[in-house]
Design a protein around this motif. Sequence first.
Motif, short mmCIF file in Angstrom:
data_model
loop_
_atom_site.label_atom_id
_atom_site.label_comp_id
_atom_site.label_asym_id
_atom_site.label_seq_id
_atom_site.Cartn_x
_atom_site.Cartn_y
_atom_site.Cartn_z
N SER A 207 1.53 -1.47 0.18
CA SER A 207 0.02 0.01 -0.06
C SER A 207 1.32 1.08 0.47
O SER A 207 0.40 2.75 -0.42
N ALA A 208 2.38 1.15 0.37
CA ALA A 208 3.18 2.52 0.48
C ALA A 208 3.49 2.09 -0.91
O ALA A 208 4.32 3.64 -1.24
N LEU A 209 3.45 1.51 -1.74
CA LEU A 209 3.98 1.95 -3.92
C LEU A 209 3.10 2.72 -4.26
O LEU A 209 1.69 2.85 -4.23
N THR A 210 3.98 3.69 -5.13
CA THR A 210 3.44 4.28 -5.69
C THR A 210 3.03 3.25 -7.68
O THR A 210 3.01 2.29 -7.06
#
Length: 271
Positions: A207-210
Amino acid sequence: MSSYVVTGVSKGLGFEFLRQLSKDPSNTVIGLVRDPASAKEKVSAELPDRSNIHILAGDLTNYDSLKTAAAETSAITGGSLDYLIANAAFMSTVDGFSAIGEIEPEVATDTLRKYMDTNVIGNLQLYNVFLPLILKGKVKKVVALTSGHADLDFINQFDIQVGSLYAASKGAMNIINAKYNTQYKKQGVLFLSISPGVVDTGNFDPSALTQKQLEALQVMMAGFQSYAPHFKGGLSPDVAAQNVLRVVENASIEKGDGGAFLSHFGNKQWL
């Protein structure tokens, strides 16, 4: 009875090495960490009866701390060392899920310097201060944890775009291991680079990825599936540690393993 020094034992694979090697009470297991206080607390909480574990301060980016750790190790072991396991490494989110051409040049330069300072120069210094002890040991094995990402054929054949700067540092360390092998194999020292495979340490948060990073991740996973259709995900640290230690024990100069770059299977199968 064998003596071990393992770097980066505060968590993950490093702590699992510490746990498994110290099961045998006749082993002397020395862990090097940047923050020995917290590591000692973890050992006391999770491995309370392991009097054969010693935690020492040792920072790969601080040569003086490594020299002190080697001197302290010598006092513990009586001047020798059987195994040195270079597990500690710097890892960055900068290139972890981004293709190299998508990283700002200044950021890439700074990140690569950090990788080289720890993963290459730091391990070079580690080797230099501990080699006098290894040369006096019975087993004489020096192991660097590396990555299949440093295999050129694997990168090119399966379009592995991410982790480029990290892979470069691991590739450089593979070369250094091979060069040490050419110098010290006549003295009975085995230098070995081992990839533990993909290890699930519980720190990955998609969820922290672009969006671009997610796309790069998907390309990498597609490459993994093409390379190894059986691949289902990362190994747990305990299984990964068992695999690496099995390869270490089975490897020898006599078998032609000096300076080799191997997987956790003991061959070139990275997944």
